[in-house]
Design an enzyme around this catalytic site. Structure first.
Site, PDB file in Angstrom:
ATOM      1  CG  HIS A  35      20.488  26.279 -14.875  1.00 59.31           C
ATOM      2  ND1 HIS A  35      21.820  26.076 -14.577  1.00 59.31           N
ATOM      3  CD2 HIS A  35      20.045  25.117 -15.401  1.00 59.31           C
ATOM      4  CE1 HIS A  35      22.159  24.847 -14.920  1.00 59.31           C
ATOM      5  NE2 HIS A  35      21.100  24.238 -15.424  1.00 59.31           N
ATOM      6  CE  LYS A  76      -4.476   0.924   0.256  1.00 60.76           C
ATOM      7  NZ  LYS A  76      -5.399   0.335  -0.730  1.00 60.76           N
ATOM      8  CB  THR A 116      -2.819  -3.046  -0.471  1.00 58.90           C
ATOM      9  OG1 THR A 116      -4.031  -2.749  -1.155  1.00 58.90           O
ATOM     10  CG2 THR A 116      -1.918  -3.899  -1.355  1.00 58.90           C
TER      11      THR A 116
END
Length: 288
Positions: free
Chosen positions: A243, A12, A57
């Site tokens: 940048h 999960k 799950t």
């Protein structure tokens, strides 16, 4: 030629759990995203659809919530170890558990019950466990630690080819969003103290290094952590170069003495590297 089942795991992912500790007048919040992956004797679910070895799950999600209530949530490394050991120890078919936790910080406003979400980095922990008494590893870290130096950074002397247009510079903005993970020599480290000290070391090295490249800065940041925290044996970092390009203001009759920049979000350089003690123990599965 035979076709066979390769390594596999399931679990999960990203269960969001918020635990409010109401002990005393001042409340405390722990806000986590917990991801569980289990592996072991589970070939038949793939080969024949036999689910007898599969813990749903949904049950893993419920365990996170129940453990948050029953055990509370202290350091996320301890909570991850608690969950991982539980799944291996309680399920016959599970031989290995991987638990990854991201913690989102909340800062107290005025009074004991009001908070504002910390807009800074996210604390992380990654635990691997073969169960109580088995092999285990802990990797702590952080992500999205955004830092910037407005000077004290150069970049020149680099290789050039037919497609090079970048001009060398002796003064530039250096900015990045640090993802750093560090591995411990052994279990039982002072998790909270280590996290705070490692974070401070990363920031101190970033600020204190006159940078000739982001790679050099990455190495110095890793060195600082290892030099100050003997319980840590390896640091891995990913640092995108955020940048900042100097804007040409000549068309408007204006000079620009390193004051006005355009911040570009992409494409960006991505610098990755690890710094480790030469006698660091092997940990083949610790990082994944």
């Amino acid at each position: 030629m035979a076709i066979v089942l390769g390594p596999n795991r399931y679990g999960k992912a990203e269960t969001r759990v918020v635990r409010v500790s109401r002990d005393g007048d001042a409340h405390r919040i722990k806000d986590l995203s917990v991801s569980v992956s289990l592996s072991g004797d589970m070939d038949e679910v793939h080969l024949s659809g036999d689910n007898s070895a599969v813990l749903p799950t949904d049950s893993q999600k419920n365990t996170v919530f129940a453990f948050a209530r029953q055990h509370g949530i202290g350091e996320i490394e301890d909570f991850a170890l608690l969950l991982a050991r539980h799944f291996v120890d309680s399920q016959r078919a599970v031989a290995h558990a991987r638990v990854e936790i991201h913690e989102y910080g909340w800062d107290r406003i005025a009074g004991p019950h009001s908070f504002v979400r910390d807009g800074g980095e996210v604390r992380t922990a990654l635990v691997h466990s073969d169960g109580t008494g088995g092999a285990e590893s802990v990797v702590s870290g952080l992500t999205d630690l955004v830092v910037l130096k407005s000077t004290g950074s150069e970049f020149h002397g680099f290789a050039e080819d037919a497609y090079t247009t970048l001009a060398p510079t002796g003064d530039r903005i250096l900015a990045t969003a640090v993802t750093a993970r560090w591995r411990y020599r052994a279990l039982g480290a002072p998790w909270g103290e280590s996290y705070r000290a490692a974070r401070a070391a990363l920031l101190g090295a970033f600020a204190g290094t006159h940078s000739l490249s982001l790679q050099q800065t990455l190495y110095q940041m890793g060195r600082r952590v290892l030099g100050e925290r003997p319980e840590i044996c390896e640091v891995r970092m990913a640092m995108p170069n955020k940048h900042h390009f100097l804007v040409d203001l000549k068309p408007f009759g204006l000079d620009n003495d390193n004051e006005v920049y355009f911040a570009a979000d992409r494409p960006y350089g991505l610098i990755e590297g690890s710094v480790l003690i030469d006698d660091a123990p092997d940990a083949p599965s610790a990082w994944v």
